[in-house]
Design an enzyme around this catalytic site. Structure first.
Site, PDB file in Angstrom:
ATOM      1  N   CYS A  98     -34.168  -1.690  24.666  1.00  0.00           N
ATOM      2  CA  CYS A  98     -34.219  -2.970  25.614  1.00  0.00           C
ATOM      3  C   CYS A  98     -35.769  -3.044  26.043  1.00  0.00           C
ATOM      4  O   CYS A  98     -36.704  -2.958  24.940  1.00  0.00           O
ATOM      5  CB  CYS A  98     -33.541  -2.740  27.081  1.00  0.00           C
ATOM      6  N   TRP A  99     -36.160  -3.452  27.023  1.00  0.00           N
ATOM      7  CA  TRP A  99     -37.695  -3.945  26.939  1.00  0.00           C
ATOM      8  C   TRP A  99     -38.481  -2.333  26.916  1.00  0.00           C
ATOM      9  O   TRP A  99     -39.247  -2.246  26.089  1.00  0.00           O
ATOM     10  CB  TRP A  99     -38.218  -4.253  28.560  1.00  0.00           C
TER      11      TRP A  99
END
Length: 356
Positions: A98-99
């Site tokens: 994810c980020w």
């Protein structure tokens, strides 16, 4: 969950060996940039992520996490099936990110692990990858870049594609940027990538050029459409003796008419790029070019654009250190180019003008 984590360098090694990378961020985050080759299986859509984020700010992590569970739970079987479809019965590692390696990738990794996949969560997420890209473009090393240059229409990109098909290593900067690098370079090609996506693609291409090897590239300005070449990459394009391709104006006109699908692009799409030349060419000349456009006189339009605009604009790129290669007739020109590449590789410190 620690045993389900993997650091970036190990993950990139697995990527080179065929691991599946899953970007579980929202579709809009994925569209902006991702790790090249990753597929998007979002834990939340954009609206759901905004709802969870707002609840986190207003009521804290507990209610936000419970909302996240409510939103994700019904979709778990579909996400598992989607991974199955992408893998297509091939057993290979799965890396989820994810980020910054937080709850989203942690959750999807756990779901996949429970479903029997060999899944790992990327420590640091896309943020760590982005730092790797910046570091490489600022300080990394790659092999020599032998650069094809020449006036507009000599077919540099076409020649690069041909040579790549024959086994020559090629760095296709315009392909990575999805732009032909000229005032009309976006016509018929669709959206350009973001700067971050372009840099990620560039990282992926440059790291495949061995430090003791080389790749052929095309001479570019600092901007290719809306994306910008990193300074060290632009500097690398200036270091070697250039391969300067030469051809007649008629040859170049015919080649441009072959490469630009003028029949499949609405004529109005050409208007704005022509009008943008008014400051350099003057209103009277631009009006004449527009008249040729509307009359469908493509050959005359291309010839005038090159002789009035492109050739005067780009002749200053004529490098002092160059090997000149005459491309006509084409097959003989390709043979001369290949010989010039061989000479360049054998004599890396050649300076001055040579002719082929």
């Amino acid at each position: 969950m620690h045993h389900l984590k993997i650091d970036l360098q190990k993950a990139l090694l697995q990527r080179d060996e065929g691991a599946l990378f899953i970007d579980c961020r929202t579709p809009s985050e994925f569209a902006e940039t991702t790790i090249p080759g990753a597929v998007n299986i979002p834990l939340f859509d954009d609206e759901q992520r905004a709802r969870v984020g707002l609840l986190y700010k207003e009521e804290g992590p507990g209610p936000a996490r419970r909302l996240a569970v409510d939103l994700v739970s019904p979709r778990i079987p579909a996400m598992i099936r989607q991974v199955d479809e992408v893998l297509d019965n091939r057993r290979r590692p799965v890396v989820v990110f994810c980020w910054r390696g937080g709850m989203r990738s942690r959750a999807l990794t756990a779901f996949l692990d429970l479903a029997g996949f060999s899944a790992r969560q990327l420590t640091g997420g896309h943020k760590a990858f982005r730092a790797e890209v910046r570091e490489f473009l600022e300080k990394g090393e790659w092999g020599r870049l032998l650069v094809l240059r020449g006036l507009t229409g000599v077919g540099k990109t076409r020649i690069l594609h041909r040579l790549r098909g024959e086994g020559y290593p090629v760095l296709d900067l315009e392909g990575l940027a999805n732009h032909r690098g000229s005032a009309f370079g976006a016509l018929g090609l669709g959206e350009q990538p973001s700067q971050k996506t372009f840099e990620a693609r560039l990282w992926d291409a440059l790291r495949k050029i061995p430090q003791d090897g080389y790749a052929l590239a095309e001479g570019e300005s600092k901007n290719i459409g809306k994306v910008v070449l990193p300074p060290r990459v632009y500097e690398a394009l200036q270091q070697e003796t250039s391969l300067w391709l030469k051809a007649s104006l008629d040859y170049r006109t015919q080649l441009i008419l072959q490469e630009y699908p003028v029949d499949s692009i609405p004529r109005e799409d050409f208007v704005a790029p022509i009008v943008a030349l008014k400051r350099r060419l003057g209103a009277e000349t631009v009006d004449r070019l527009l008249a040729l456009l509307h009359a469908g006189k493509w050959g005359e339009l291309v010839t005038d654009l090159m002789s009035l605009y492109y050739d005067p604009l780009y002749f200053h790129t004529h490098p002092d250190r160059r090997i000149e290669i005459h491309l006509e007739p084409e097959e003989e020109g390709i043979i001369r180019l290949k010989e010039s590449i061989r000479r360049l590789l054998a004599e890396p410190s050649v300076h001055g003008l040579r002719k082929a």
